[in-house]
Design an enzyme around this catalytic site. Sequence first.
Site, PDB file in Angstrom:
ATOM      1  N   ILE A 176      11.395 -51.678 -34.226  1.00 39.87           N
ATOM      2  CA  ILE A 176      11.294 -51.303 -34.997  1.00 39.87           C
ATOM      3  C   ILE A 176      10.367 -51.123 -36.475  1.00 39.87           C
ATOM      4  CG2 ILE A 176      13.550 -50.543 -35.592  1.00 39.87           C
ATOM      5  CD1 ILE A 176      13.371 -47.588 -34.884  1.00 39.87           C
ATOM      6  N   ASN A 230      26.871 -49.258 -38.614  1.00 37.28           N
ATOM      7  CA  ASN A 230      27.911 -48.655 -38.284  1.00 37.28           C
ATOM      8  C   ASN A 230      28.964 -48.302 -39.292  1.00 37.28           C
ATOM      9  OD1 ASN A 230      29.315 -50.543 -39.912  1.00 37.28           O
ATOM     10  ND2 ASN A 230      27.938 -52.492 -39.072  1.00 37.28           N
ATOM     11  N   GLY A 282      22.515 -56.031 -33.744  1.00 38.91           N
ATOM     12  CA  GLY A 282      21.321 -55.075 -33.264  1.00 38.91           C
ATOM     13  C   GLY A 282      19.912 -55.208 -33.992  1.00 38.91           C
ATOM     14  N   VAL A 283      19.422 -54.388 -33.751  1.00 35.34           N
ATOM     15  CA  VAL A 283      18.907 -53.452 -34.563  1.00 35.34           C
ATOM     16  C   VAL A 283      19.763 -53.109 -36.377  1.00 35.34           C
ATOM     17  CG1 VAL A 283      19.272 -50.834 -34.073  1.00 35.34           C
ATOM     18  CG2 VAL A 283      17.044 -51.256 -34.432  1.00 35.34           C
ATOM     19  N   ASP A 284      20.244 -53.033 -36.181  1.00 32.84           N
ATOM     20  CA  ASP A 284      21.334 -53.218 -37.547  1.00 32.84           C
ATOM     21  C   ASP A 284      20.991 -54.568 -38.583  1.00 32.84           C
ATOM     22  OD1 ASP A 284      22.260 -52.074 -40.056  1.00 32.84           O
ATOM     23  OD2 ASP A 284      24.108 -52.430 -39.401  1.00 32.84           O
ATOM     24  N   GLY A 287      23.177 -50.119 -27.126  1.00 34.79           N
ATOM     25  CA  GLY A 287      23.371 -52.049 -27.281  1.00 34.79           C
ATOM     26  C   GLY A 287      24.890 -51.952 -27.048  1.00 34.79           C
ATOM     27  N   ILE A 288      25.249 -53.036 -28.663  1.00 35.02           N
ATOM     28  CA  ILE A 288      26.486 -53.443 -28.815  1.00 35.02           C
ATOM     29  C   ILE A 288      27.256 -51.766 -28.769  1.00 35.02           C
ATOM     30  CG2 ILE A 288      27.968 -53.855 -30.750  1.00 35.02           C
ATOM     31  CD1 ILE A 288      25.767 -55.430 -31.688  1.00 35.02           C
ATOM     32  N   TYR A 289      27.337 -50.709 -28.499  1.00 41.34           N
ATOM     33  CA  TYR A 289      27.725 -49.721 -28.616  1.00 41.34           C
ATOM     34  C   TYR A 289      28.107 -48.790 -27.139  1.00 41.34           C
ATOM     35  CZ  TYR A 289      29.306 -49.423 -33.745  1.00 41.34           C
ATOM     36  OH  TYR A 289      30.055 -49.355 -34.963  1.00 41.34           O
TER      37      TYR A 289
HETATM   38  N1  AR6 Z   1      13.656 -52.871 -32.546  1.00 41.79           N
HETATM   39  C1  AR6 Z   1      14.202 -51.475 -31.750  1.00 41.79           C
HETATM   40  N2  AR6 Z   1      15.249 -51.506 -31.158  1.00 41.79           N
HETATM   41  C2  AR6 Z   1      16.218 -52.549 -31.479  1.00 41.79           C
HETATM   42  C3  AR6 Z   1      16.387 -53.522 -32.176  1.00 41.79           C
HETATM   43  C4  AR6 Z   1      15.288 -53.400 -32.801  1.00 41.79           C
HETATM   44  N3  AR6 Z   1      14.460 -55.006 -33.930  1.00 41.79           N
HETATM   45  N4  AR6 Z   1      16.948 -54.732 -31.538  1.00 41.79           N
HETATM   46  C5  AR6 Z   1      17.758 -53.955 -31.000  1.00 41.79           C
HETATM   47  N5  AR6 Z   1      17.530 -52.735 -30.710  1.00 41.79           N
HETATM   48  P1  AR6 Z   1      22.357 -51.665 -30.953  1.00 41.79           P
HETATM   49  P2  AR6 Z   1      24.345 -49.708 -31.139  1.00 41.79           P
HETATM   50  C6  AR6 Z   1      17.521 -51.749 -29.671  1.00 41.79           C
HETATM   51  O1  AR6 Z   1      23.330 -52.894 -30.503  1.00 41.79           O
HETATM   52  O2  AR6 Z   1      24.605 -49.430 -29.703  1.00 41.79           O
HETATM   53  C7  AR6 Z   1      25.424 -53.276 -35.341  1.00 41.79           C
HETATM   54  O3  AR6 Z   1      26.131 -53.721 -34.953  1.00 41.79           O
HETATM   55  C8  AR6 Z   1      18.804 -51.872 -28.741  1.00 41.79           C
HETATM   56  O4  AR6 Z   1      18.238 -53.199 -27.532  1.00 41.79           O
HETATM   57  O5  AR6 Z   1      21.590 -52.483 -32.218  1.00 41.79           O
HETATM   58  O6  AR6 Z   1      24.493 -48.162 -32.067  1.00 41.79           O
HETATM   59  C9  AR6 Z   1      25.839 -52.220 -35.977  1.00 41.79           C
HETATM   60  O7  AR6 Z   1      26.218 -52.599 -37.478  1.00 41.79           O
HETATM   61  C10 AR6 Z   1      19.457 -50.753 -28.262  1.00 41.79           C
HETATM   62  O8  AR6 Z   1      19.243 -50.162 -27.124  1.00 41.79           O
HETATM   63  O9  AR6 Z   1      23.372 -50.060 -32.171  1.00 41.79           O
HETATM   64  C11 AR6 Z   1      26.942 -51.797 -35.188  1.00 41.79           C
HETATM   65  O10 AR6 Z   1      28.086 -52.269 -35.684  1.00 41.79           O
HETATM   66  C12 AR6 Z   1      19.333 -49.845 -29.167  1.00 41.79           C
HETATM   67  O11 AR6 Z   1      18.555 -51.057 -30.929  1.00 41.79           O
HETATM   68  C13 AR6 Z   1      26.591 -51.609 -33.672  1.00 41.79           C
HETATM   69  O12 AR6 Z   1      25.574 -52.277 -33.376  1.00 41.79           O
HETATM   70  C14 AR6 Z   1      21.210 -49.768 -29.958  1.00 41.79           C
HETATM   71  O13 AR6 Z   1      21.355 -51.214 -30.082  1.00 41.79           O
HETATM   72  C15 AR6 Z   1      25.861 -50.563 -33.467  1.00 41.79           C
HETATM   73  O14 AR6 Z   1      25.530 -50.440 -32.042  1.00 41.79           O
END
Ligand code: AR6
Length: 169
Positions: free
Chosen positions: A10, A23, A31-33, A122-124
């Site tokens: 993204i 978060n 992750g994406v954050d 993802g992480i959640y």
């Molecule tokens: N571009 C698009 N999607 C992505 C990218 C990217 N660069 N990187 C990961 N994803 P997550 P959550 C996808 O874990 O589950 C963080 O530490 C990934 O494959 O990013 O909402 C925050 O600070 C997944 O499908 O977010 C919170 O503590 C989706 O993004 C926690 O993780 C969401 O995965 C939030 O967990």
Amino acid sequence: MKIEVIKGDITKLTVDAIVNAANTSLLGGGGVDGAIHKAGGYEILEECKKIRNKQGGCNVGDAVYTTGGKLHVKYVIHTVGPTWNNGRSKESTHLTRCYQNSLRIAVELKVRSIAFPNISTGIYRYPKAEAAIIAIETIKQHQPVHLQRIIFVCFDEDNFKIYYDYLNG
Ligand code: AR6
């Protein structure tokens, strides 16, 4: 309004706004954050800190926005998805609110194109298929007038297939 699904990162997109799966601290994470803060630079974190100082972070299901920093976007809308707890903690209500509140901010900012990651999957650990239905149906119900493009950005193949099949099935 066009709903698109793509597979990718993204942080590489050129759109008016992208949504971050943040978060409650708004201070970044993995992750994406992590990817958004890394690519977007210190300006995004500085604005997140200001929001924290004003309102003490962001609750699950709520959303706030900052500049896009070094990204090719005007705004980053930060929303906090629920952590999956086997459906016992109103996760679907919270996830629906993430999409609703992000769209509400997009309307306020008059954005014409917006990209969403697959919040909470993802992480959640939110089950991907259930999260996809919530994301797509919530967006379809709202359809703000000046929003021309909504892009679901899937980072992993599983999510891409789920979104593609649901939108084209
Ligand atoms: N571009 C698009 N999607 C992505 C990218 C990217 N660069 N990187 C990961 N994803 P997550 P959550 C996808 O874990 O589950 C963080 O530490 C990934 O494959 O990013 O909402 C925050 O600070 C997944 O499908 O977010 C919170 O503590 C989706 O993004 C926690 O993780 C969401 O995965 C939030 O967990």
